[in-house]
Design an enzyme around this catalytic site. Structure first.
Site, short mmCIF file in Angstrom:
data_model
loop_
_atom_site.label_atom_id
_atom_site.label_comp_id
_atom_site.label_asym_id
_atom_site.label_seq_id
_atom_site.Cartn_x
_atom_site.Cartn_y
_atom_site.Cartn_z
N HIS A 105 0.89 -1.16 -0.01
CA HIS A 105 0.04 -0.10 -0.03
C HIS A 105 0.90 1.12 -0.06
CE1 HIS A 105 -2.93 -2.89 1.55
NE2 HIS A 105 -3.62 -2.22 0.87
N ASP A 109 2.51 9.57 4.26
CA ASP A 109 3.49 9.97 5.61
C ASP A 109 4.91 9.60 5.22
OD1 ASP A 109 3.60 7.29 5.73
OD2 ASP A 109 2.40 7.18 7.54
N ARG A 117 4.94 7.28 0.95
CA ARG A 117 5.64 5.88 1.65
C ARG A 117 5.12 4.58 0.98
NH1 ARG A 117 3.98 2.73 6.17
NH2 ARG A 117 2.52 4.35 6.86
N CYS A 119 4.82 1.27 0.90
CA CYS A 119 5.02 0.29 2.00
C CYS A 119 4.71 -1.25 1.39
CB CYS A 119 4.24 0.44 3.11
SG CYS A 119 4.25 -0.73 4.57
#
Ligand SMILES: [Zn+2]
Length: 133
Positions: A105, A109, A117, A119
């Site tokens: 995902h 942030d 980000r 991830c």
């Protein structure tokens, strides 16, 4: 048969079970478990299913979240973003643009310059230690 056209049974036959669960069933590996989480080598991170290049080590950063994190994909069309409303949350799912496999995902942030980000599951990625050029 190109990777973009593989059937579910074909992916199941070629991928190890843990990679199949992440890439084709959108499972999430346990945090801090991935082999690439602490990888600091220079190189290119590729799709764990079709081996399309996705991220450069130049954009990898230590997010503390337990998964390999990047602030930008290798190219803007390397990944596709899909709205994900599973688990009672609204998240942005990241998929490989070539074979539509689940990668992880993206959150807002991350560090400059993108503030994003990405991830990623370590199991969804492969690593090629040659520089991205
Ligand atoms: Zn792929």
């Amino acid at each position: 048969m190109s990777d973009a056209q593989k059937t579910d049974a074909e992916w199941r036959a070629v991928l190890p079970p843990d990679r199949y669960a992440v890439l084709r069933q959108a499972a999430t590996e346990p945090p801090f478990s991935g082999a690439l989480y602490h990888n600091e080598a220079q190189g290119t991170y590729a799709c764990g299913a079709c081996h399309a290049p996705l991220f450069s080590s130049d954009t990898k950063f230590e997010s503390g979240c337990g998964w390999p994190s990047f602030f930008d994909p290798l190219t803007s069309d390397a990944v596709t973003i899909v709205e994900d409303r599973s688990h009672g949350m609204l998240r942005r799912e990241v998929r490989c643009a070539r074979c539509d496999s689940h990668l992880g995902h993206v959150f807002e942030d991350g560090p400059a310059p993108t503030g994003e980000r990405y991830c990623m599951n370590s199991l969804a990625l492969g690593f090629d230690a040659s520089p991205a050029k």
